[in-house]
Design an enzyme around this catalytic site. Structure first.
Site, short mmCIF file in Angstrom:
data_model
loop_
_atom_site.label_atom_id
_atom_site.label_comp_id
_atom_site.label_asym_id
_atom_site.label_seq_id
_atom_site.Cartn_x
_atom_site.Cartn_y
_atom_site.Cartn_z
N GLN A 199 0.85 -1.19 0.00
CA GLN A 199 0.00 0.00 0.00
C GLN A 199 0.89 1.24 0.00
OE1 GLN A 199 -3.07 1.62 0.51
NE2 GLN A 199 -2.02 3.48 1.15
N ARG A 201 0.86 5.77 -0.92
CA ARG A 201 0.28 7.00 -1.48
C ARG A 201 1.40 7.88 -2.02
NH1 ARG A 201 0.32 8.41 4.21
NH2 ARG A 201 1.20 10.50 4.55
N HIS A 208 11.66 1.82 -0.56
CA HIS A 208 10.42 1.07 -0.64
C HIS A 208 10.52 -0.04 -1.68
CE1 HIS A 208 8.11 4.62 1.26
NE2 HIS A 208 8.29 3.67 2.15
N ASP A 295 4.99 3.91 11.00
CA ASP A 295 4.06 5.03 10.83
C ASP A 295 3.21 4.88 9.58
OD1 ASP A 295 2.90 7.32 11.82
OD2 ASP A 295 4.27 8.67 10.78
N ASP A 439 38.46 16.74 -31.27
CA ASP A 439 38.70 17.38 -32.56
C ASP A 439 39.31 18.75 -32.40
OD1 ASP A 439 37.69 15.17 -33.86
OD2 ASP A 439 35.67 15.99 -34.07
N ARG A 442 43.02 18.51 -31.36
CA ARG A 442 43.88 18.18 -32.50
C ARG A 442 44.12 19.40 -33.38
NH1 ARG A 442 45.82 13.62 -34.42
NH2 ARG A 442 45.40 11.66 -33.33
#
Length: 585
Positions: A199, A201, A208, A295, A439, A442
């Site tokens: 369960q 919300r 979890h 809780d 690039d 170089r």
């Protein structure tokens, strides 16, 4: 009461799975009759309760509670026949509606202008909202959302059985809104004999997720059963949460052992009583064990951390028919480098990656990134889109206390420069950052060098030297060069680490087929045809890193997905921090 039905399946609470839907042949007559009846307007919680009653989720209830059941629930957490039942599901009416109702009559139940069903009025009685608050919520404090709700609602309650019309097809999450019978059928199809439920919300973060997978070790299957009814205004909206659940289950859960279903109840924030309610109702859905954390269903500081688990000790397993899984809350411990709980981790809170819901919202609204140890990147993207808006560009806050090097390596066209520039945009607003592109180096620093192994190694050595020079002066340096030889890359890392400079190697990986397909200049095709000599990955070797710090797959991931992985690596090294951490420091 037996724990299983005659067919061996989990018995519904009270022994019978209630069905209060009107038969198809009666529906039109019910609609016509309702047109002549007094109308009772349901609020969002009452409409959710009506759905629970109609579908059998609230079995054994067949309607809204009468006074005898109501008093027993408040005082004893039982119906008057002794069945365990912790929450009063009631229907309130205002004085004007009350004046039109008579015991023995019927009333039409409407919500948001829609007819939902009919109530047979068996009783009309008064409640004391403060008495109910003390019994159900353990407080009269109006700052508790459940108490505030009761104080705002009428005192008159109407009781009686209901007959409900079919649920509308346009309800939110209709595809996942499985009734108890539908979910039991899915469970039976999969052959699950034991089923764990979760369960929630809230979005499912790493802690979890870990708990749900522990539960999955103890059961044949797992039902992720998020609540989609009314919640507090500052809770994450159900529509956003469901997007997060779907992306999480798609990538991180075994599909043959996991189901996602919507639980249509409203939150009451009744702590231990609501934890017991959640378990009993899940039993009606065919779930025989429910994760009950600390809780559970709580709010603020109104309940003790273990109250929701301890309430189950007041009843026997035979009375409940469902088992609470009393799992300890978990967190990511930096010192352990793993998810852990207080039972398994020896380190203090300073080592934990823990964020409150308020802190999460603060980070996301400021455009920050959630730590990868706290949440999956796919979930973070869904939440960031909600809080920051679809077009919001994340602007993380970075610790600017020292330089570091992010070294991209990979074949031509693998996305090194694109990712380097994306990372520069992330870092740039709040700290010095420079990109050393292969690039460009170089052209300006290694002009005259060819493509022999010696020349290639010299070029990488020069890039490494400039990167170390910048990093020693507090610059975040991002390099993007093919760097084909492992020995040269390892030497650059060794020298950086000898100077005390953090070094993060990112391997931009992609299949040769994908690189050739995206090559608009056709260089790969020419190299494969033998028309270009010394082409890395085709006619010259590329030695892929054996143990890079990060691997990104540019042929499978979006830039944002790859960037999340890189950012997670920087976070884990303490090189960047979300806005909430920066403020705290």
């Amino acid at each position: 009461m037996s724990g299983t039905a005659d067919d061996g399946r989990l018995a519904p609470h009270g022994g019978t799975l209630v069905d209060r839907f009107a038969a198809e042949a009666e529906q039109e007559r019910l609609r016509a009759r309702a047109e002549t009846l007094t109308r009772i307007a349901l609020d969002a919680r009452e409409r959710a309760d009506l759905e629970l009653i109609a579908t059998g989720a609230a079995s054994p209830l067949t309607g809204f509670l009468g006074s005898a059941d109501y008093r027993h629930v408040l005082a004893e957490l039982r119906l008057r026949d002794g069945t365990v039942w912790p929450l009063p599901l009631t229907l309130a009416v205002d004085d004007e509606t009350r004046a039109r109702l008579r015991v023995g009559s019927e009333a039409a139940l409407v919500h948001a202008g829609r007819l939902w069903g009919v109530l047979e009025v068996e009783e009309i009685f008064q409640r004391d909202p403060l008495e109910e608050s003390r019994a159900v919520y353990g407080t009269e404090d109006p700052s508790h959302p459940g108490v505030a709700y009761l104080l705002d609602r009428p005192r008159t309650l109407v009781a009686g059985p209901v007959t409900v019309l079919p649920l509308p097809d346009d309800l939110p999450f209709a595809a996942h809104r499985l009734t108890p019978r539908a979910l039991r059928a899915r469970i039976a199809e999969r052959g699950w004999r034991s089923v764990a439920g979760f369960q929630t919300r809230n979005p499912i973060h790493r802690a979890h997720e870990h708990l749900t997978k522990l539960a999955l070790e103890m059961a044949d299957g797992l039902v992720i059963h998020p609540l989609v009814g009314e919640t507090k205004d500052d809770d994450v909206p159900a529509s956003v949460r469901f997007q997060a659940y779907e992306v999480l289950l798609e990538k991180y859960y075994p599909p043959e052992r996991t189901l996602l279903a919507a639980f249509p109840a409203a939150m009451r924030y009744a702590g231990p009583r609501e934890a017991l309610f959640h378990a009993i109702v899940r039993k009606n859905y065919g779930i025989d064990r429910l994760i009950v954390g600390r809780d559970h269903a709580g709010v603020g500081r109104f309940y003790g951390p273990l109250d929701a688990q301890r309430i189950f000790d007041r009843f026997t397993r035979a009375e409940l028919g469902v088992e609470p899984l009393r799992l300890e809350p978990t967190f990511f411990c930096r010192a352990c480098d793993a998810l852990a709980s207080t039972r398994t981790c020896a380190h203090g809170r300073e080592s934990r990656v823990e964020l409150s819901g308020t802190r999460v919202r603060e980070i996301l609204r400021a455009g920050g990134r959630l730590p990868s140890q706290f949440t999956r990147p796919e979930v973070a993207r869904v939440l960031r889109a909600h809080y920051g808006g679809p077009s919001a560009a994340p602007t993380p806050r970075v610790r600017a206390t020292g330089g570091f090097i992010v070294w991209f390596t990979g074949l031509s066209g693998a996305g090194k420069t694109t990712l380097a520039e994306a990372l520069r945009r992330e870092l740039g607003p709040v700290r010095p950052v420079e990109v050393l592109d292969g690039d460009e180096v170089r052209t300006h620093l290694s002009k005259g060098l060819g493509f022999s192994r010696e020349d290639r190694d010299t070029n990488i050595d020069r890039i490494g030297y400039v990167a170390r020079l910048l990093a020693r002066n507090g610059v975040a340096v991002v390099t993007a060069a093919i760097a084909p030889y492992a020995a040269a890359r390892d030497e650059v890392r060794r020298r950086a680490q000898a100077d005390g400079i953090p070094f993060v190697e990112v391997f931009a990986d992609a299949s040769l087929e994908a690189l050739a397909a995206r090559d608009v200049k056709g260089l790969y095709q020419k190299a494969l045809a033998g028309e270009i000599a010394h082409f890395t990955g085709v006619s010259d070797p590329y030695e892929a890193p054996e143990a890079p710090d990060v691997v990104v797959r540019s042929d499978r991931e979006t830039v944002e997905e790859s960037l999340d992985l890189i950012w997670a690596a920087l976070e884990s090294r303490g090189l960047v921090a979300a806005i909430a951490e920066e403020r705290a420091s």
